[in-house]
Every structure is written in structure tokens, then in C-alpha cells.
Design an enzyme around this catalytic site. Structure first.
Site, mmCIF file in Angstrom:
data_model
loop_
_atom_site.group_PDB
_atom_site.id
_atom_site.type_symbol
_atom_site.label_atom_id
_atom_site.label_comp_id
_atom_site.label_asym_id
_atom_site.label_seq_id
_atom_site.Cartn_x
_atom_site.Cartn_y
_atom_site.Cartn_z
ATOM 1 N N PRO A 168 0.801 -1.233 0.000
ATOM 2 C CA PRO A 168 0.000 0.000 0.000
ATOM 3 C C PRO A 168 0.833 1.282 0.000
ATOM 4 O O PRO A 168 0.868 2.028 0.984
ATOM 5 C CB PRO A 168 -0.821 -0.139 1.281
ATOM 6 C CG PRO A 168 0.079 -0.910 2.203
ATOM 7 C CD PRO A 168 0.801 -1.891 1.314
ATOM 8 N N CYS A 169 1.455 1.575 -1.125
ATOM 9 C CA CYS A 169 2.292 2.769 -1.217
ATOM 10 C C CYS A 169 1.474 4.050 -1.073
ATOM 11 O O CYS A 169 2.043 5.116 -0.806
ATOM 12 C CB CYS A 169 3.096 2.769 -2.511
ATOM 13 S SG CYS A 169 2.129 2.524 -4.016
#
Length: 203
Positions: A168-169
Site C-alpha cells: 500500500p504505497c
């Protein structure tokens, strides 16, 4: 699509089982690909026998993504890369993404094979550990991987993440809470964070 409360959400941070030596198969690698319709648009998923390789967001070029994936696999020792339309190996990843968008999943439990440098993979491992609904700054992530002061390198590694959503950047933000660059666009990054904070009842 509305959040559903018919089943309890799967809590916690993602469990990213990274392949130990990504792309080191030699010879030919057959990459399965499949499209997945979601509330944010169509995602394209790519996987090899050892894990999920890439996710392409709706506003990204599928052709450019496949060219980049082919180059990374070739650099890592694969001589031939063949793409086939086959959802079979990707069904679990697709199911977990559907649960995420339905509000039923807060972590992903998948075998992953993101291809990158050792530093990039350290950053991606650390990003995968950011819990649902929380954020970290680039400076915090630099400290988490043992490189305080290397926030710019973390920005670059985050931008090279081949598995958005699962790694989950979008949960990595600038100092002061600013929403800096995201492959899917700043508007999508803001929407994903709002969804995870419970500020949206529907997409």
C-alpha cells in the site's frame, strides 16, 4: 459499492510473502494476466508461479507496464517472457482485492514476487507492514529500513512499487501530511486513504 458489514473485516497489516530470489528462474517464464473490474476502474493483474508480479492501475498504460515487467524479468535472468490471458493463477489475489473494495478485507495474505533492487524490496516490505487506516511519512520509512536521511531514495522506491494496493504505497505521505505523487493520481490516493479511515460509506 457500499461497505458491507455482513462479515467481519480481516484486520491488520498485509502479510507479504516475498519470493526469496525474484525472477531467478532462467529459461522461459509464463506470466498469467487478467483484468479485474473494481469501483476505481479496471485493474490488470500479473502473476508467475511463485507469486503476484504486478498490478496496473486504471490510469496507467498496460502496454508500458508489460514492457517494463518484461525488461525487469529479462534483467533478472529470464530469457523468454510469455504473457497469457489466464485468470486461474490470479483468482486468490482477485478475490482479496474484491473483498478490500467491499470493505471486508483490511490486509492481503498473498505470495508476492515484486522484482526490484535489494533496497527497493526492503522498502516494499516495510510499506506492506503499514496497517490499514494508518500512514507513514517518507522520513519514517527511511528510518524503518535503516537508512535515516534517505527519504528521497524511499520516494523513488515507493514510486517503483509494482504492486499498488497490495503493497500500500498510497499510505506513505509527505511531511506535514501532504499527499505527494502516486501512480494512480493524487485524487485516487486521497480516496483510498479516506476509504480506509472510514470517511466514505460508498465508492
Amino acid at each position: 459499492m457500499e461497505r458491507t458489514t455482513s462479515s467481519p473485516a480481516i484486520e491488520g497489516q498485509s502479510i507479504a510473502r516475498f519470493a526469496a530470489r525474484p525472477g531467478q528462474g532462467g529459461g522461459e517464464v509464463v506470466v498469467a494476466r487478467s483484468a479485474l473490474g473494481t469501483p476505481i476502474g479496471t485493474l490488470w493483474l500479473y502473476g508467475a508461479p511463485r507469486g503476484l508480479l504486478a498490478i496496473v492501475l486504471p490510469n496507467e498504460s498496460r502496454e508500458d507496464a508489460e514492457d517494463g515487467l518484461r525488461r525487469r524479468l529479462t534483467r533478472s535472468g529470464t530469457r523468454v517472457v510469455t504473457f497469457v490471458d489466464d485468470p486461474g493463477p490470479l483468482r486468490e489475489a482477485m478475490a482479496q482485492l474484491e473483498e478490500y473494495f467491499a470493505g471486508q478485507r483490511r490486509k492481503f495474505v498473498l505470495a508476492l514476487e515484486p522484482i526490484g533492487t535489494p533496497f527497493q524490496r526492503r522498502v516494499w516490505q516495510a510499506v506492506a507492514a503499514i496497517p490499514f487506516g494508518e500512514t507513514r511519512t517518507y522520513a519514517e520509512m527511511a528510518r524503518a529500513v535503516g537508512r535515516p536521511g534517505a527519504a528521497r531514495a524511499v520516494v523513488a522506491a515507493n514510486g517503483a512499487n509494482p504492486l499498488p494496493l497490495v503493497i500500500p504505497c498510497h499510505r506513505v505521505i509527505g511531511s506535514g501530511g501532504s499527499l505527494t505523487g502516486y501512480g494512480g493520481g493524487i485524487a485516487l490516493k486521497a480516496r483510498l486513504l479516506a476509504w480506509e479511515r472510514g470517511e466514505l460509506s460508498a465508492w
